[in-house]
Scaffold this active site. Structure first.
Site, mmCIF file in Angstrom:
data_model
loop_
_atom_site.group_PDB
_atom_site.id
_atom_site.type_symbol
_atom_site.label_atom_id
_atom_site.label_comp_id
_atom_site.label_asym_id
_atom_site.label_seq_id
_atom_site.Cartn_x
_atom_site.Cartn_y
_atom_site.Cartn_z
ATOM 1 N N PHE A 144 0.847 -1.188 0.000
ATOM 2 C CA PHE A 144 0.000 0.000 0.000
ATOM 3 C C PHE A 144 0.890 1.248 0.000
ATOM 4 C CE2 PHE A 144 -2.842 3.194 1.758
ATOM 5 C CZ PHE A 144 -3.998 2.952 1.042
ATOM 6 N N TYR A 184 -10.857 -0.051 10.973
ATOM 7 C CA TYR A 184 -12.070 0.468 10.308
ATOM 8 C C TYR A 184 -12.533 -0.412 9.153
ATOM 9 C CZ TYR A 184 -8.156 2.766 7.842
ATOM 10 O OH TYR A 184 -6.967 3.028 7.211
ATOM 11 N N LYS A 185 -11.750 -1.434 8.779
ATOM 12 C CA LYS A 185 -12.170 -2.307 7.677
ATOM 13 C C LYS A 185 -12.989 -3.467 8.255
ATOM 14 C CE LYS A 185 -7.973 -1.152 5.055
ATOM 15 N NZ LYS A 185 -8.516 -0.285 4.004
ATOM 16 N N ARG A 237 -13.176 -3.803 -6.880
ATOM 17 C CA ARG A 237 -12.958 -4.638 -5.679
ATOM 18 C C ARG A 237 -14.292 -4.936 -4.989
ATOM 19 N NH1 ARG A 237 -8.767 -2.195 -1.392
ATOM 20 N NH2 ARG A 237 -10.501 -0.736 -1.087
HETATM 21 C C1 LIG Z 1 -2.495 -1.777 3.771
HETATM 22 C C2 LIG Z 1 -2.759 -0.379 4.231
HETATM 23 N N1 LIG Z 1 -1.763 0.297 4.873
HETATM 24 C C3 LIG Z 1 -1.959 1.567 5.272
HETATM 25 C C4 LIG Z 1 -3.157 2.234 5.063
HETATM 26 C C5 LIG Z 1 -3.303 3.654 5.516
HETATM 27 O O1 LIG Z 1 -3.991 3.708 6.717
HETATM 28 P P1 LIG Z 1 -4.335 5.073 7.482
HETATM 29 O O2 LIG Z 1 -4.983 5.976 6.483
HETATM 30 O O3 LIG Z 1 -5.292 4.658 8.545
HETATM 31 O O4 LIG Z 1 -3.081 5.634 8.013
HETATM 32 C C6 LIG Z 1 -4.206 1.546 4.426
HETATM 33 C C7 LIG Z 1 -5.498 2.209 4.186
HETATM 34 O O5 LIG Z 1 -6.420 1.702 3.620
HETATM 35 C C8 LIG Z 1 -3.998 0.208 3.987
HETATM 36 O O6 LIG Z 1 -4.955 -0.480 3.347
#
Ligand SMILES: Cc1ncc(COP(=O)(O)O)c(C=O)c1O
Length: 397
Positions: free
Chosen positions: A113, A209-210, A356
């Protein structure tokens, strides 16, 4: 045995909507409304600042951490909750690099990500020219592990394709070379049967939150292997990670155990909403969730491939190698997803062409999947996505 009819009744799901986006933001647990109201009125309202002691707000991050621990195969007192995931990623990476002293490379894959990669780039830039971030294709992670690698970090389930990584193989190679492994469980926690203890993972982070349904912006969590925790410098060291925060000493001394990974004030209201969701999770067995999720994803893949030949599956066909989401590529995927949403099927879109769909047995059943396939088939066969109103990109896709 988990009762998914019962869990489904505990969520507020808008009428006429099939919600296949719990992999992005879980729906509202009905009891969260009362739970948050209680925190607002009876705790914040009535107790004001005394709530820190009377309502136990200060202990919330570890109490909630212990409830999440059961879902990711972690021992008691190895998880703490607070802040957002990107902050947790940065802290985990910094702690790992500091711990490894003479190893100067952070290793990740190009499917990770972007926020995780940006956090590592920021860290490496700050550390100076001796340090580097090596980004390689997913299948080349293992061959790039060497004696200069301080830590390998990856997201266990790919956010775009839903591919589940071969975590055990990566861990085995990392251990052999002395590199630490940091897992991002954003798409694992509440979705698959990851067992951090059995895997002997060094550090892990994740969001709530997911699949954990904690609500928009709900706090993230950090796991540290008990063998490692007391030799780890938290680096992003805040007062609540101090051994005696209320001494207000000018010298930072880390707390013993997972408390040292705490940073600042707990997000009390967000944690209250998350606790409402964990009340549902407490009655669920993660291996039942995994089994049900495989059935739902199999059913969806079969149906979509039968009725929508214009969509190409990019999620692994073997259920062992996927998480709890199914993704298809389609050139006009953005417009097609907008059309789905207008017709009551909510998924999402990731550039350049990925549609998705997330599957959460807590509130999605086989009938929902059947109806989702029918909606998607109608949109694709009649090319309803061609309508100009579906072409305009919104800020969040
Ligand atoms: C795998 C992954 N890492 C990091 C993040 C970023 O998270 P945050 O916006 O809560 O810092 C996300 C957000 O969807 C994610 O899916």
């Amino acid at each position: 045995m988990s009762d998914f009819v019962e869990t489904k009744s505990k969520f507020f799901l808008p009428k006429g909507v099939i919600y296949l986006d719990g992999n992005s933001l879980g729906p509202l647990p009905i009891s969260a409304q009362k739970r948050v109201e209680h925190t607002l009125n009876n705790e914040w309202g009535e107790m004001i600042v005394t709530g820190w002691n009377k309502a136990g707000w200060m202990e919330q991050p570890n109490k909630v951490g212990n409830r999440i621990a059961r879902l990711v195969g972690a021992a008691e007192n190895t998880i703490t909750v607070g802040d957002t995931l990107t902050i947790k990623v940065f802290q985990a990476l910094a702690s790992a690099v500091k711990h490894q002293r003479n190893r100067k490379i952070l290793l990740t894959d190009s499917s990770n990500f972007p926020s995780d990669i940006y956090a590592a780039q920021g860290l490496v830039n700050m550390m100076g020219p001796d340090y580097a971030l090596n980004i390689v294709p997913t299948d080349k992670l293992i061959e790039n592990i060497n004696e200069n690698v301080a830590a390998i970090f990856f997201t266990e389930v790919d956010y775009k394709t839903g591919r589940r990584y071969e975590t055990q193989n990566i861990l085995t190679a990392a251990k052999k070379s002395g590199a630490l492994v940091i897992l991002d469980l954003a798409h694992s926690a509440g979705a698959i049967d990851t067992n951090l203890t059995e895997l002997d993972v060094d550090l892990a982070v994740g969001c709530t939150y997911k699949y954990l349904n904690g609500g928009p912006g709900s706090p993230a969590f950090t796991y540290v292997n008990p063998k490692l925790i007391n030799s780890l410098d938290p680096c992003l060291s805040g007062w609540l990670g101090h051994e005696k925060p209320f001494d207000f000493s000018l010298q930072y001394n880390p707390a013993v155990g997972i408390d040292r990974m705490r940073i600042g004030t707990p997000p009390v209201i967000g944690l209250a909403a998350l606790e409402a969701s964990l009340d549902i999770w407490d009655k669920v067995n993660i291996s039942d969730v995994r089994r049900a999720s495989i059935d739902l994803t199999e059913q969806f893949i079969k149906g979509v491939e039968r009725y929508c030949p214009m969509l190409s599956l990019i999620t692994p066909r073997n259920p062992k190698n996927r998480g709890s989401q199914v993704s298809f590529s389609f050139q006009n995927g953005y417009a097609a997803m907008q059309a789905c949403i207008e017709h009551g099927l909510i998924g999402d879109f990731r550039a350049p062409d990925v549609m998705r769909f997330g599957f959460t047995p807590l509130f999605i059943d086989a009938d929902d999947v059947e109806r989702a396939i029918a909606i998607l088939a109608r949109i694709m066969s009649r090319e309803l996505w061609q309508d100009p109103k579906f072409q305009k990109r919104k800020k969040v896709t």
